[in-house]
Design a protein around this motif. Structure first.
Motif, PDB file in Angstrom:
ATOM      1  N   LEU A  74      -9.051  -3.944   3.333  1.00  0.00           N
ATOM      2  CA  LEU A  74      -8.003  -2.931   3.270  1.00  0.00           C
ATOM      3  C   LEU A  74      -6.869  -3.264   2.301  1.00  0.00           C
ATOM      4  CD1 LEU A  74      -7.645  -1.691   6.957  1.00  0.00           C
ATOM      5  CD2 LEU A  74      -8.359  -0.352   4.963  1.00  0.00           C
ATOM      6  N   PRO A  75      -6.303  -4.487   2.326  1.00  0.00           N
ATOM      7  CA  PRO A  75      -5.190  -4.762   1.409  1.00  0.00           C
ATOM      8  C   PRO A  75      -5.552  -4.547  -0.059  1.00  0.00           C
ATOM      9  CG  PRO A  75      -5.317  -6.448   3.108  1.00  0.00           C
ATOM     10  CD  PRO A  75      -6.554  -5.614   3.238  1.00  0.00           C
ATOM     11  N   HIS A  76      -6.744  -4.965  -0.449  1.00  0.00           N
ATOM     12  CA  HIS A  76      -7.173  -4.794  -1.842  1.00  0.00           C
ATOM     13  C   HIS A  76      -7.277  -3.312  -2.209  1.00  0.00           C
ATOM     14  CE1 HIS A  76      -9.330  -5.265  -5.598  1.00  0.00           C
ATOM     15  NE2 HIS A  76     -10.281  -4.477  -5.135  1.00  0.00           N
ATOM     16  N   LEU A  77      -7.862  -2.516  -1.320  1.00  0.00           N
ATOM     17  CA  LEU A  77      -8.017  -1.086  -1.603  1.00  0.00           C
ATOM     18  C   LEU A  77      -6.664  -0.373  -1.600  1.00  0.00           C
ATOM     19  CD1 LEU A  77     -11.221  -0.297   0.474  1.00  0.00           C
ATOM     20  CD2 LEU A  77     -11.035  -0.438  -2.004  1.00  0.00           C
ATOM     21  N   ARG A  78      -5.786  -0.759  -0.669  1.00  0.00           N
ATOM     22  CA  ARG A  78      -4.481  -0.108  -0.601  1.00  0.00           C
ATOM     23  C   ARG A  78      -3.628  -0.396  -1.832  1.00  0.00           C
ATOM     24  NH1 ARG A  78      -3.493  -1.572   5.700  1.00  0.00           N
ATOM     25  NH2 ARG A  78      -4.378   0.328   6.625  1.00  0.00           N
ATOM     26  N   ARG A  79      -3.870  -1.527  -2.496  1.00  0.00           N
ATOM     27  CA  ARG A  79      -3.111  -1.813  -3.714  1.00  0.00           C
ATOM     28  C   ARG A  79      -3.436  -0.839  -4.827  1.00  0.00           C
ATOM     29  NH1 ARG A  79      -3.492  -7.443  -2.202  1.00  0.00           N
ATOM     30  NH2 ARG A  79      -5.399  -7.737  -3.416  1.00  0.00           N
ATOM     31  N   ARG A  80      -4.535  -0.121  -4.671  1.00  0.00           N
ATOM     32  CA  ARG A  80      -4.905   0.894  -5.665  1.00  0.00           C
ATOM     33  C   ARG A  80      -4.231   2.234  -5.384  1.00  0.00           C
ATOM     34  NH1 ARG A  80     -11.410   0.337  -5.951  1.00  0.00           N
ATOM     35  NH2 ARG A  80     -11.134   1.804  -7.693  1.00  0.00           N
ATOM     36  N   ILE A  81      -3.459   2.286  -4.282  1.00  0.00           N
ATOM     37  CA  ILE A  81      -2.774   3.513  -3.868  1.00  0.00           C
ATOM     38  C   ILE A  81      -1.285   3.225  -3.728  1.00  0.00           C
ATOM     39  CG2 ILE A  81      -2.630   5.331  -2.130  1.00  0.00           C
ATOM     40  CD1 ILE A  81      -5.485   4.611  -1.269  1.00  0.00           C
ATOM     41  N   GLY A  82      -0.449   3.958  -4.461  1.00  0.00           N
ATOM     42  CA  GLY A  82       0.993   3.836  -4.319  1.00  0.00           C
ATOM     43  C   GLY A  82       1.501   4.879  -3.330  1.00  0.00           C
ATOM     44  N   VAL A  83       2.502   4.512  -2.532  1.00  0.00           N
ATOM     45  CA  VAL A  83       3.025   5.423  -1.512  1.00  0.00           C
ATOM     46  C   VAL A  83       4.544   5.475  -1.593  1.00  0.00           C
ATOM     47  CG1 VAL A  83       3.102   6.005   0.933  1.00  0.00           C
ATOM     48  CG2 VAL A  83       1.108   4.830   0.020  1.00  0.00           C
ATOM     49  N   ARG A 150       8.885   1.207  -6.966  1.00  0.00           N
ATOM     50  CA  ARG A 150       8.144   0.211  -6.178  1.00  0.00           C
ATOM     51  C   ARG A 150       6.697   0.650  -5.970  1.00  0.00           C
ATOM     52  NH1 ARG A 150      10.430  -0.551  -0.398  1.00  0.00           N
ATOM     53  NH2 ARG A 150       9.526   1.528  -0.301  1.00  0.00           N
ATOM     54  N   ALA A 151       6.491   1.946  -5.758  1.00  0.00           N
ATOM     55  CA  ALA A 151       5.134   2.454  -5.561  1.00  0.00           C
ATOM     56  C   ALA A 151       4.301   2.356  -6.838  1.00  0.00           C
ATOM     57  CB  ALA A 151       5.180   3.904  -5.087  1.00  0.00           C
ATOM     58  N   LEU A 152       4.975   2.357  -7.995  1.00  0.00           N
ATOM     59  CA  LEU A 152       4.262   2.366  -9.270  1.00  0.00           C
ATOM     60  C   LEU A 152       4.040   0.983  -9.857  1.00  0.00           C
ATOM     61  CD1 LEU A 152       6.006   5.360 -11.108  1.00  0.00           C
ATOM     62  CD2 LEU A 152       3.970   5.374  -9.659  1.00  0.00           C
ATOM     63  N   ILE A 153       4.745  -0.033  -9.356  1.00  0.00           N
ATOM     64  CA  ILE A 153       4.763  -1.323 -10.036  1.00  0.00           C
ATOM     65  C   ILE A 153       3.372  -1.951 -10.132  1.00  0.00           C
ATOM     66  CG2 ILE A 153       5.283  -2.688  -7.974  1.00  0.00           C
ATOM     67  CD1 ILE A 153       6.535  -3.200 -11.621  1.00  0.00           C
ATOM     68  N   GLU A 154       2.489  -1.651  -9.210  1.00  0.00           N
ATOM     69  CA  GLU A 154       1.137  -2.202  -9.275  1.00  0.00           C
ATOM     70  C   GLU A 154       0.163  -1.278  -9.998  1.00  0.00           C
ATOM     71  OE1 GLU A 154       0.042  -5.158  -5.977  1.00  0.00           O
ATOM     72  OE2 GLU A 154       0.872  -3.473  -4.877  1.00  0.00           O
ATOM     73  N   GLN A 155       0.720  -0.288 -10.698  1.00  0.00           N
ATOM     74  CA  GLN A 155      -0.080   0.648 -11.490  1.00  0.00           C
ATOM     75  C   GLN A 155      -1.226   1.252 -10.663  1.00  0.00           C
ATOM     76  OE1 GLN A 155      -1.234  -1.742 -14.890  1.00  0.00           O
ATOM     77  NE2 GLN A 155       0.752  -1.463 -15.871  1.00  0.00           N
ATOM     78  N   PRO A 156      -0.879   1.990  -9.628  1.00  0.00           N
ATOM     79  CA  PRO A 156      -1.907   2.531  -8.732  1.00  0.00           C
ATOM     80  C   PRO A 156      -2.755   3.609  -9.399  1.00  0.00           C
ATOM     81  CG  PRO A 156       0.208   3.539  -8.246  1.00  0.00           C
ATOM     82  CD  PRO A 156       0.473   2.456  -9.251  1.00  0.00           C
ATOM     83  N   GLU A 157      -3.947   3.774  -8.880  1.00  0.00           N
ATOM     84  CA  GLU A 157      -4.820   4.842  -9.368  1.00  0.00           C
ATOM     85  C   GLU A 157      -4.453   6.177  -8.732  1.00  0.00           C
ATOM     86  OE1 GLU A 157      -9.032   3.549  -9.279  1.00  0.00           O
ATOM     87  OE2 GLU A 157      -8.174   1.545  -8.972  1.00  0.00           O
ATOM     88  N   ILE A 158      -3.828   6.125  -7.554  1.00  0.00           N
ATOM     89  CA  ILE A 158      -3.392   7.324  -6.844  1.00  0.00           C
ATOM     90  C   ILE A 158      -1.970   7.089  -6.344  1.00  0.00           C
ATOM     91  CG2 ILE A 158      -3.830   8.889  -4.902  1.00  0.00           C
ATOM     92  CD1 ILE A 158      -6.707   7.949  -4.869  1.00  0.00           C
ATOM     93  N   LEU A 159      -1.127   8.107  -6.453  1.00  0.00           N
ATOM     94  CA  LEU A 159       0.213   8.050  -5.872  1.00  0.00           C
ATOM     95  C   LEU A 159       0.321   9.122  -4.800  1.00  0.00           C
ATOM     96  CD1 LEU A 159       3.131   6.900  -5.951  1.00  0.00           C
ATOM     97  CD2 LEU A 159       3.697   8.842  -7.408  1.00  0.00           C
ATOM     98  N   LEU A 160       0.730   8.717  -3.588  1.00  0.00           N
ATOM     99  CA  LEU A 160       0.982   9.636  -2.482  1.00  0.00           C
ATOM    100  C   LEU A 160       2.488   9.690  -2.261  1.00  0.00           C
ATOM    101  CD1 LEU A 160      -1.690   8.244   0.037  1.00  0.00           C
ATOM    102  CD2 LEU A 160      -2.016  10.030  -1.702  1.00  0.00           C
ATOM    103  N   ALA A 161       3.092  10.862  -2.366  1.00  0.00           N
ATOM    104  CA  ALA A 161       4.539  10.999  -2.216  1.00  0.00           C
ATOM    105  C   ALA A 161       4.841  11.987  -1.095  1.00  0.00           C
ATOM    106  CB  ALA A 161       5.172  11.460  -3.523  1.00  0.00           C
ATOM    107  N   ASP A 162       5.527  11.512  -0.064  1.00  0.00           N
ATOM    108  CA  ASP A 162       5.826  12.320   1.125  1.00  0.00           C
ATOM    109  C   ASP A 162       7.236  12.893   0.998  1.00  0.00           C
ATOM    110  OD1 ASP A 162       5.742  13.512   3.575  1.00  0.00           O
ATOM    111  OD2 ASP A 162       5.594  11.660   4.740  1.00  0.00           O
ATOM    112  N   GLU A 163       7.333  14.182   0.707  1.00  0.00           N
ATOM    113  CA  GLU A 163       8.612  14.878   0.533  1.00  0.00           C
ATOM    114  C   GLU A 163       9.548  14.090  -0.404  1.00  0.00           C
ATOM    115  OE1 GLU A 163       9.227  17.811   1.498  1.00  0.00           O
ATOM    116  OE2 GLU A 163       7.922  18.248   3.198  1.00  0.00           O
ATOM    117  N   PRO A 164       9.092  13.779  -1.625  1.00  0.00           N
ATOM    118  CA  PRO A 164       9.895  12.923  -2.511  1.00  0.00           C
ATOM    119  C   PRO A 164      11.166  13.571  -3.019  1.00  0.00           C
ATOM    120  CG  PRO A 164       8.038  13.829  -3.707  1.00  0.00           C
ATOM    121  CD  PRO A 164       7.831  14.200  -2.261  1.00  0.00           C
TER     122      PRO A 164
END
Length: 219
Positions: A74-83, A150-164
């Motif tokens: 899970l940690p490895h996969l979640r690093r591909r997703i920014g939140v 902070r969500a972008l610093i690991e260059q995610p493949e997907i960004l999820l933004a909750d009411e940004p």
């Protein structure tokens, strides 16, 4: 990248909160997730981020069956997703720079290897002059941009933004939206949960509307 097939979710023995959810998030795509308050938008984002498991149905994330992903994977996969969370989740005792750099520190990287990247990203989101101040000093909009950085610093493949843009004025909301559009142009898939119809009208993007536990998708 992510696919849901007839996904349902309930807590305990209660009624299903989400029912027969089917969707797909392609690479480099841009989509809005909307619906009334309490419809389950945040819950759906949590399923996307793998912090919840569905009660039924199939979720495939980066080619892997969610039900077969081990806890160690899970940690490895979640690093591909920014939140970007609604409440920012910045640490008040750390500066803006330190908050943004935290995911890299947690991974054990030396500061010398990321100092330039963090600094440039903060400049990109308009916080170049605020990187050494603590979160309590920041305005709501500045905190939001710090959370995005902070969500972008690991260059995610997907960004999820909750009411940004839920806590900022319209001009800043437009500025944040331009950041998301530019990020998408650079290759990141973007999912924005919002109730702001005016915001959605500014982008020609897929709309996913959640209501009554069901999801309708409009390309």
């Amino acid at each position: 990248m992510i696919r849901f097939e007839n996904v349902g979710l309930r807590y305990g023995m209660g009624p299903e909160i989400l029912r027969d959810i089917s969707l797909h998030i392609p690479e480099r795509s841009f989509q809005f997730l909307s619906g009334p308050s309490g419809a389950g938008k945040t819950t759906l984002l949590r399923l996307l981020f793998m912090s919840l498991k569905p009660t039924r149905g199939l979720i495939t994330i980066f080619g892997k069956d969610r039900s077969r992903i081990s806890r160690s994977e899970l940690p490895h996969l979640r690093r591909r997703i920014g939140v970007v969370f609604q409440d920012f989740r910045l640490l008040d005792h750390m500066t803006t720079y330190e908050n943004v750099a935290l995911p890299l520190r947690v991974r054990g990287r030396e500061e010398a290897s990321y100092r330039t990247d963090v600094t440039e990203l903060l400049k990109w989101v308009g916080l170049g002059e605020r990187m050494h101040v603590l979160p309590p000093v920041l305005s709501g909009g500045e905190k939001q941009r710090a959370a995005i950085a902070r969500a972008l610093i690991e260059q995610p493949e997907i960004l999820l933004a909750d009411e940004p843009t839920g806590n900022v004025d319209p001009p800043l909301a437009r500025r944040l939206l331009r950041l998301f559009i530019e990020l998408n142009r650079l290759g990141t898939a973007v999912v924005i949960a919002t109730h702001d119809l005016g915001l959605m009208e500014q982008v020609d993007a897929r709309r996913m509307i959640l209501a009554g536990g069901r999801l309708d998708v409009y390309d």
